[in-house]
Design a protein around this motif. Structure first.
Motif: not given
Ligand code: FAD
Length: 318
Positions: A51, A95, A125-127, A145, A180, A184, A193, A200
């Motif tokens: 996505y 996604h 979460r997305g970037d 996320a 990761y 991450h 992390d 999650k």
């Molecule tokens: P999270 O799990 O929310 O983590 C993000 C950061 O915040 C991490 O550093 C974590 O340690 C920290 N964190 C999480 N929860 C908390 C909390 N409660 N308090 C404090 N810190 C916290 N991106 C897209 O836009 N589209 C896609 O389709 C896509 N597909 C992907 C597929 C895979 C297999 C992977 C590995 C990544 C993909 N991504 C995609 C990239 C992803 O969106 C990014 O890596 C994004 O920066 C983090 O997403 P996450 O879901 O891991 O986030």
């Protein structure tokens, strides 16, 4: 069917799965079929579709000034999922991200997916958008996320945002999340992390797909550390072949991972495109064989425009 049901059915055999990107806006669904048609003989039970949220770009307007404009370059994730399921009779895993979605938008997206019989989602979460610098959720949106996982898990229990809905239809969505092996990039450290990842899973996620890695030792250590922490769900390794010189800096920059010296030096030294492709392919075959021998649940290949190479890899591994 749910991704975790396929993994359970395989009884320890390693499955194969793929991730595709929606074509750039203006492209056609044929681009997806051209990528997947040659890969379907390997019988992937599920295919992920990424996505992509809107990005800001600066466009010159008729007065010669530049205007900040939001565009989505790769729309179509849900439609592509439906097209994949219809054409190949396999499950599609869209996604779903927090960025750009209010919780209401997310709920409506999940309802659409449910009506389409899509029973799997990779919750992310997305970037950050390039011009934002850091990730900014929508005012009524999910921040991490884990918040998205909780929302999906609620719907799986028939709990919708509108508390007036007291007999909501429970969805049956299998929830994947990202992991990761090399941390991450925003996490303060690897251990914290992993704690977030555990949260999650505790919130309702069913399986993990990893960021790509080029040294299997990262994956094996990651799995070991996850198990020590009590994360017991399947952990699917994500793989991509490195076949181009520009990727030597682009992959670490975009995905925040290290490239092993042996591979990076060999690609840097290679004189032709063919030899670079050969080196990257052989490396990925060796990685895949070792992971398969270790009994990983699935080898999940990021196709990213490299479908012919992925096909040659799959031929040697499956
Ligand atoms: P999270 O799990 O929310 O983590 C993000 C950061 O915040 C991490 O550093 C974590 O340690 C920290 N964190 C999480 N929860 C908390 C909390 N409660 N308090 C404090 N810190 C916290 N991106 C897209 O836009 N589209 C896609 O389709 C896509 N597909 C992907 C597929 C895979 C297999 C992977 C590995 C990544 C993909 N991504 C995609 C990239 C992803 O969106 C990014 O890596 C994004 O920066 C983090 O997403 P996450 O879901 O891991 O986030």
């Amino acid at each position: 069917m749910r991704v975790t049901d396929y993994l359970a059915q395989a009884k320890g055999d390693t499955l194969i799965s793929f991730e595709v990107l929606p074509p750039l806006k203006g492209g056609s669904i044929e681009a997806i079929f051209n990528t997947l048609d040659p890969l379907m003989e390997f019988k992937p039970p599920f295919i992920d579709v990424t996505y992509h949220r809107e990005e800001y770009i600066y466009k010159k307007n008729s007065t010669g000034y530049y205007e900040k404009t939001a565009i989505r370059k790769r729309p179509g994730t849900v439609g592509i999922c439906a097209a994949i399921m219809h054409r190949y009779g396999v499950d599609a895993v869209p996604h779903l991200i927090c960025g750009g979605f209010t919780r209401e938008d997310t709920e409506n997206a999940l309802i659409d997916l449910n009506f389409l019989n899509v029973n799997n989602v990779l919750a992310l979460r997305g970037d950050a958008r390039k011009f934002d610098g850091k990730f900014i959720p929508e005012p009524e949106g999910n921040q991490y996320a884990i918040d998205l996982v909780k929302q999906i898990a609620d719907m799986n229990n028939g709990i919708y945002l509108d508390s007036d809905i007291n007999q909501g239809k429970a969805t049956n969505i299998c929830i994947g999340v990202a992991g990761y092996p090399e941390k991450h990039f925003e996490a303060p450290n690897y251990e914290m992390d992993l704690e977030v990842l555990k949260a999650k899973i505790d919130a309702g996620a069913d399986y993990i797909v990893t960021q790509m890695f080029f040294d299997n030792k990262h994956y094996f250590k990651f799995v070991e550390n996850c198990r020590e922490l009590g994360i017991n769900v399947p952990i699917i390794p994500g793989l991509k072949p490195l076949t181009k010189t520009y990727q030597l800096s682009a992959i670490p920059r975009i995905f925040h991972i290290d490239l092993p010296s042996e591979l990076a030096r060999a690609i840097a030294k290679a004189k032709t495109e063919e030899s670079r492709t050969q080196i990257g392919m052989e490396w990925c075959v060796e990685q895949s064989k070792e992971l398969k021998a270790a009994g990983v649940p699935s080898l999940h290949y990021y196709t990213m425009g490299d479908a012919p190479v992925i096909r040659k890899i799959a031929e040697q591994v499956f």
